[in-house]
Scaffold this motif. Sequence first.
Motif, PDB file in Angstrom:
ATOM      1  N   LYS A 137       0.846  -1.190   0.000  1.00 25.59           N
ATOM      2  CA  LYS A 137       0.000   0.000   0.000  1.00 25.59           C
ATOM      3  C   LYS A 137       0.883   1.243   0.000  1.00 25.59           C
ATOM      4  O   LYS A 137       2.047   1.181   0.381  1.00 25.59           O
ATOM      5  CB  LYS A 137      -0.835   0.035   1.285  1.00 25.59           C
ATOM      6  CG  LYS A 137      -2.132  -0.695   1.207  1.00 25.59           C
ATOM      7  CD  LYS A 137      -3.081  -0.269   2.317  1.00 25.59           C
ATOM      8  CE  LYS A 137      -2.582  -0.616   3.715  1.00 25.59           C
ATOM      9  NZ  LYS A 137      -3.630  -0.545   4.736  1.00 25.59           N
ATOM     10  N   THR A 139       1.270   4.352   2.026  1.00 25.12           N
ATOM     11  CA  THR A 139       0.781   4.816   3.324  1.00 25.12           C
ATOM     12  C   THR A 139       1.457   6.125   3.720  1.00 25.12           C
ATOM     13  O   THR A 139       2.686   6.206   3.729  1.00 25.12           O
ATOM     14  CB  THR A 139       1.069   3.743   4.396  1.00 25.12           C
ATOM     15  OG1 THR A 139       0.553   2.498   3.922  1.00 25.12           O
ATOM     16  CG2 THR A 139       0.393   4.080   5.709  1.00 25.12           C
ATOM     17  N   SER A 175      -7.633   7.834  -8.059  1.00 19.79           N
ATOM     18  CA  SER A 175      -8.742   7.091  -7.462  1.00 19.79           C
ATOM     19  C   SER A 175      -9.938   7.098  -8.408  1.00 19.79           C
ATOM     20  O   SER A 175     -10.628   6.091  -8.566  1.00 19.79           O
ATOM     21  CB  SER A 175      -9.150   7.711  -6.129  1.00 19.79           C
ATOM     22  OG  SER A 175      -8.051   7.706  -5.251  1.00 19.79           O
ATOM     23  N   ARG A 181      -7.463   2.496  -4.633  1.00 17.39           N
ATOM     24  CA  ARG A 181      -8.599   2.451  -3.719  1.00 17.39           C
ATOM     25  C   ARG A 181      -8.166   3.185  -2.451  1.00 17.39           C
ATOM     26  O   ARG A 181      -7.217   2.770  -1.782  1.00 17.39           O
ATOM     27  CB  ARG A 181      -8.956   1.002  -3.408  1.00 17.39           C
ATOM     28  CG  ARG A 181     -10.264   0.838  -2.642  1.00 17.39           C
ATOM     29  CD  ARG A 181     -10.531  -0.621  -2.286  1.00 17.39           C
ATOM     30  NE  ARG A 181     -10.588  -1.474  -3.456  1.00 17.39           N
ATOM     31  CZ  ARG A 181      -9.726  -2.459  -3.700  1.00 17.39           C
ATOM     32  NH1 ARG A 181      -8.744  -2.703  -2.865  1.00 17.39           N
ATOM     33  NH2 ARG A 181      -9.839  -3.195  -4.775  1.00 17.39           N
ATOM     34  N   PRO A 182      -8.823   4.312  -2.132  1.00 20.01           N
ATOM     35  CA  PRO A 182      -8.402   5.076  -0.962  1.00 20.01           C
ATOM     36  C   PRO A 182      -8.901   4.469   0.346  1.00 20.01           C
ATOM     37  O   PRO A 182      -9.964   3.871   0.394  1.00 20.01           O
ATOM     38  CB  PRO A 182      -9.032   6.452  -1.187  1.00 20.01           C
ATOM     39  CG  PRO A 182     -10.134   6.236  -2.148  1.00 20.01           C
ATOM     40  CD  PRO A 182      -9.907   4.943  -2.878  1.00 20.01           C
ATOM     41  N   ARG A 183      -8.075   4.607   1.388  1.00 19.72           N
ATOM     42  CA  ARG A 183      -8.443   4.179   2.751  1.00 19.72           C
ATOM     43  C   ARG A 183      -8.156   5.347   3.685  1.00 19.72           C
ATOM     44  O   ARG A 183      -7.008   5.793   3.771  1.00 19.72           O
ATOM     45  CB  ARG A 183      -7.602   2.982   3.187  1.00 19.72           C
ATOM     46  CG  ARG A 183      -7.889   1.715   2.412  1.00 19.72           C
ATOM     47  CD  ARG A 183      -8.932   0.862   3.122  1.00 19.72           C
ATOM     48  NE  ARG A 183      -9.167  -0.358   2.400  1.00 19.72           N
ATOM     49  CZ  ARG A 183     -10.190  -0.533   1.555  1.00 19.72           C
ATOM     50  NH1 ARG A 183     -11.049   0.443   1.333  1.00 19.72           N
ATOM     51  NH2 ARG A 183     -10.363  -1.671   0.939  1.00 19.72           N
ATOM     52  N   PHE A 184      -9.178   5.809   4.370  1.00 24.85           N
ATOM     53  CA  PHE A 184      -9.036   6.993   5.203  1.00 24.85           C
ATOM     54  C   PHE A 184      -7.995   6.802   6.307  1.00 24.85           C
ATOM     55  O   PHE A 184      -7.983   5.788   6.990  1.00 24.85           O
ATOM     56  CB  PHE A 184     -10.399   7.343   5.818  1.00 24.85           C
ATOM     57  CG  PHE A 184     -10.348   8.542   6.713  1.00 24.85           C
ATOM     58  CD1 PHE A 184     -10.455   9.816   6.187  1.00 24.85           C
ATOM     59  CD2 PHE A 184     -10.189   8.399   8.083  1.00 24.85           C
ATOM     60  CE1 PHE A 184     -10.404  10.927   7.007  1.00 24.85           C
ATOM     61  CE2 PHE A 184     -10.134   9.506   8.917  1.00 24.85           C
ATOM     62  CZ  PHE A 184     -10.241  10.772   8.373  1.00 24.85           C
ATOM     63  N   VAL A 185      -7.122   7.787   6.463  1.00 25.85           N
ATOM     64  CA  VAL A 185      -6.144   7.755   7.548  1.00 25.85           C
ATOM     65  C   VAL A 185      -6.367   8.915   8.512  1.00 25.85           C
ATOM     66  O   VAL A 185      -6.436   8.740   9.718  1.00 25.85           O
ATOM     67  CB  VAL A 185      -4.696   7.810   6.990  1.00 25.85           C
ATOM     68  CG1 VAL A 185      -3.687   7.988   8.112  1.00 25.85           C
ATOM     69  CG2 VAL A 185      -4.386   6.531   6.214  1.00 25.85           C
ATOM     70  N   ASN A 298      -5.356   9.935   2.796  1.00 22.71           N
ATOM     71  CA  ASN A 298      -5.679   8.527   2.636  1.00 22.71           C
ATOM     72  C   ASN A 298      -4.442   7.679   2.400  1.00 22.71           C
ATOM     73  O   ASN A 298      -3.437   8.174   1.901  1.00 22.71           O
ATOM     74  CB  ASN A 298      -6.596   8.337   1.413  1.00 22.71           C
ATOM     75  CG  ASN A 298      -7.931   9.027   1.582  1.00 22.71           C
ATOM     76  OD1 ASN A 298      -8.576   8.896   2.616  1.00 22.71           O
ATOM     77  ND2 ASN A 298      -8.347   9.774   0.578  1.00 22.71           N
ATOM     78  N   GLU A 301      -4.464   1.685  -2.046  1.00 23.98           N
ATOM     79  CA  GLU A 301      -4.128   0.334  -2.501  1.00 23.98           C
ATOM     80  C   GLU A 301      -4.264   0.296  -4.015  1.00 23.98           C
ATOM     81  O   GLU A 301      -5.123   0.982  -4.568  1.00 23.98           O
ATOM     82  CB  GLU A 301      -5.136  -0.674  -1.943  1.00 23.98           C
ATOM     83  CG  GLU A 301      -4.977  -0.977  -0.482  1.00 23.98           C
ATOM     84  CD  GLU A 301      -6.168  -1.778   0.043  1.00 23.98           C
ATOM     85  OE1 GLU A 301      -6.262  -1.929   1.262  1.00 23.98           O
ATOM     86  OE2 GLU A 301      -6.997  -2.229  -0.773  1.00 23.98           O
ATOM     87  N   THR A 303      -5.713  -1.133  -7.253  1.00 27.75           N
ATOM     88  CA  THR A 303      -6.853  -1.953  -7.669  1.00 27.75           C
ATOM     89  C   THR A 303      -6.346  -2.941  -8.725  1.00 27.75           C
ATOM     90  O   THR A 303      -5.210  -2.809  -9.199  1.00 27.75           O
ATOM     91  CB  THR A 303      -7.927  -1.078  -8.314  1.00 27.75           C
ATOM     92  OG1 THR A 303      -7.343  -0.470  -9.477  1.00 27.75           O
ATOM     93  CG2 THR A 303      -8.415   0.001  -7.363  1.00 27.75           C
TER      94      THR A 303
END
Length: 465
Positions: A137, A139, A175, A181-185, A298, A301, A303
Amino acid sequence: MAQTNTGTKIPNERGLGIYLISDFSGVELKDVALADALILDYSDPIGCERFIRQCRGSFIGTLYLMPVFILAIERQIEPVIQSMCDGVISSTQVEAIVSKIEKIKQRQVSLAPIDSSTPEVRILTKTMRYMFTREAKLTPVVDHRSHIGYTYPIISEHYNSGNMQDMFQMLENASENDYFRPRFVDKVHLCSNCYSAHLNFRETCPKCQSADLVTENLIHHFLCAYIGPEHDFISGDYLVCPKCNRMLRHIGVDYDKPSIIYNCQNCTHTFQEPVMDGFCFVCQKHNPIDSLIDISVNAFELTPIGEESSQSGLSKDQKEDVELQGFISYTTYAIFLKYETERARTSPKPGAAGSLVVKIPQKVKESMGSSYSRMMAEIADFVKNTTLSTDILSFANNNTFLIISPESDRSRLEALLSQIHDTVSKLLNSSLPGVGITITYKVEVVDGLANHMDVINNLMAPGRE
Ligand SMILES: [Zn+2]
Ligand SMILES: [Zn+2]
Ligand SMILES: [Zn+2]
C-alpha cells in the motif's frame, strides 16, 4: 569483501550484487544502477537519507525500484526514511533479505517499457510500479518536516510546498480512474493560501483581532438572579454579591459559573464569543476557521486495474479518449483478457481475441476536428451490431477496437473482423477518398499458453490490411 566505488560487495549464496554503502560522499547514484540491492549504513543518518531520497526521487526504473535496506545497529530510524526502504537490518548477514530482493526483481520483469506523456502520469506510473513490485500500500507517514504534516513515500519526493494542490489532485484522479482504492487515515486542515498544515489556532477579539485575551468566569447568584464577572464578586478571601451584598458560600447551592467571558487586553472589549483564527506559520495568512481547506489524507491500494496499468502503462490522455457506449476501457479489457486466459488454461475450449485498427494520418485527423469522434462512433455502432452479445468490446488509443470472444473459435472472429474490415474500408474510402487511411485487423487464440499481455501486444502490432 571488495571495495569499489559502489560500496562493499556483500557475498551471498545466490550471487546477487548486494552492496553496502557506508561512505555516501564517495558514491554516485549512477554507479549503483546495476546493483541488485543496496544496504545503506545508518551510522550516517544524513548521508543515508539524502541517498535514499535521490534513489526514490529518480525517474530511472532501476534506481527508484532498487531494493534498498538500511543497516541500523541500536539506532532509531526516522519513520519517513523507514517508509522509503524495503527493510531494516541489524547485520550484514543478508540471507534473510535475499528472497525479498529476488521477489522484487521478479515482479520488475513484468513491467513493460512505457513513455509517459505528462509529469503527472510519470509520477503516478512510478508510484504504481513501486507499489506493484512491493505488493504494498501507499501509506502516508506523520512528518513534522512536511508542509502538510504527512509524507507519502515516492510521491512526496516530487511535490514541494509550492504544488501540494497538484499532489492531492493527482491522487484524486488516480482514485477516480480506478487505479487506487483510498483508505481513510486522517483529516488535515490546511492554510487556504499555501496548503500548509503548520497553523496556530487561537481565539481572537472580534473587534481588533488581537489574541491577547484573558478569560474570566461569569457568576450567577441564584438568590437575586444577578449575573456578573467574577472580579465584581471578589471581596478579600470571600465572594460577595455586588447587587444584594450577600456572601456566596457553596457553588451549585447558592451560585454557579454558567460560562466564561473574554476580555481583550488590547482594546478592552468584553465578549463571550471569540473568533477562532488559524495563523499560518509559512505564509503568515490569518485564516478564519471556515476558510481552511480540509482534506482527507488517505492510504492507497492498487486496484486490479491499477496492477494491470502499472505493468502495461496508463492509458495516455485519459480525458481525451472518445467514449463509446457499450465499450469498456483498455485497462478493463486487459483484465477481462487475463480472466479469459486463466479460464482457457484449464478448459479444453480456447477463446479468441482480435483487434481492428483504423489509421488515419494525423493531419487529416486534426482537420476533421469533432467529426472524427462522430465517425469513430459510427464505426463503433457497426462493430457493436455485427458482433455477438457475448463478445467483449473495447476501444483504445482513439483508433483501436479490441474484442474478446470467450470460448469461441478463432475462425468465427476472423471471418467477422474480415467482414467489418471490408465494410468500414468501403465506408471510409468513399467519405474520405485519397487521404491514406489504413485499416488492419488481427486475431489471436486465447489458449492459456501465452500471457495475456503478450496477446495484447500481438494484437496491437500491425495486422492484416
Ligand atoms: Zn445577589
Ligand atoms: Zn480587541
Ligand atoms: Zn499559508
